[in-house]
Design a protein around this motif. Sequence first.
Motif, PDB file in Angstrom:
ATOM      1  N   PRO A   1       0.827  -1.215   0.000  1.00  0.00           N
ATOM      2  CA  PRO A   1       0.000   0.000   0.000  1.00  0.00           C
ATOM      3  C   PRO A   1       0.861   1.264   0.000  1.00  0.00           C
ATOM      4  N   ALA A   2       0.462   2.240  -0.772  1.00  0.00           N
ATOM      5  CA  ALA A   2       1.207   3.508  -0.879  1.00  0.00           C
ATOM      6  C   ALA A   2       0.620   4.524   0.088  1.00  0.00           C
ATOM      7  N   ARG A   3       0.664   4.216   1.373  1.00  0.00           N
ATOM      8  CA  ARG A   3       0.076   5.119   2.371  1.00  0.00           C
ATOM      9  C   ARG A   3       0.706   6.504   2.259  1.00  0.00           C
ATOM     10  N   GLY A   4      -0.152   7.533   2.355  1.00  0.00           N
ATOM     11  CA  GLY A   4       0.303   8.902   2.281  1.00  0.00           C
ATOM     12  C   GLY A   4       0.421   9.454   0.875  1.00  0.00           C
ATOM     13  N   ALA A   5       0.236   8.613  -0.152  1.00  0.00           N
ATOM     14  CA  ALA A   5       0.291   9.106  -1.536  1.00  0.00           C
ATOM     15  C   ALA A   5      -0.915  10.011  -1.791  1.00  0.00           C
ATOM     16  N   THR A   6      -0.902  10.710  -2.903  1.00  0.00           N
ATOM     17  CA  THR A   6      -1.986  11.610  -3.277  1.00  0.00           C
ATOM     18  C   THR A   6      -2.646  11.110  -4.542  1.00  0.00           C
ATOM     19  N   VAL A   7      -3.981  11.169  -4.577  1.00  0.00           N
ATOM     20  CA  VAL A   7      -4.746  10.879  -5.791  1.00  0.00           C
ATOM     21  C   VAL A   7      -5.343  12.205  -6.243  1.00  0.00           C
ATOM     22  N   LEU A   8      -5.132  12.530  -7.508  1.00  0.00           N
ATOM     23  CA  LEU A   8      -5.601  13.794  -8.074  1.00  0.00           C
ATOM     24  C   LEU A   8      -6.507  13.561  -9.271  1.00  0.00           C
TER      25      LEU A   8
END
Length: 181
Positions: A28-35
């Motif tokens: 899991p890419a915890r802390g990533a941003t989805v835009l």
Amino acid sequence: PLPEAEAAPDPSTATRLSGRVLRYDGSPARGATVLLGGFGAFQFLEQGVAPGKSLVHTTVDEGGAFDLCDLPEERVLVTAGGIGGAPGPSLVWEPGDSAELTLRLSRGVRIHGTVHRPDGSMARNRQVRLMQGGSSMDPLGRRLIRYITTDDAGEFDESGLCPGTWGVVTYPDDSELKELG
């Protein structure tokens, strides 16, 4: 007369998109941003700048999950990036498509090196500009740029960059300019 009350939107019919963001290794890419909101999203992710109010965005939770509600009723570009890898391939999503997505960050590339002064000594605390170029530019023809600073040994090391062609630029400091006349 009193204005008519607006009915609250029915959550079951609201335009919603959810899913997971995974690192290139599947974790899991915890802390990533989805835009959402267009090709300019890459610029925010690559430069590490917080997205503006005009872009719909969210931060991924500890398990890599995200949930976006009240999306525009139009086709949008979905991009994920940030912590744990470079932005992965963007997806085009429109109302009626699957509301559950899995986005993957790419491994990205690493650029590292040493900057020397004209006399051969190390260029300490020198700003280095990394510019994405060639076919690696975004669809609107903009270059992605990162600024980093060399350490006390004149070295720089940057990873998690979007794959592609990158140029490395640095400029003389004031003392070097004086030496040049």
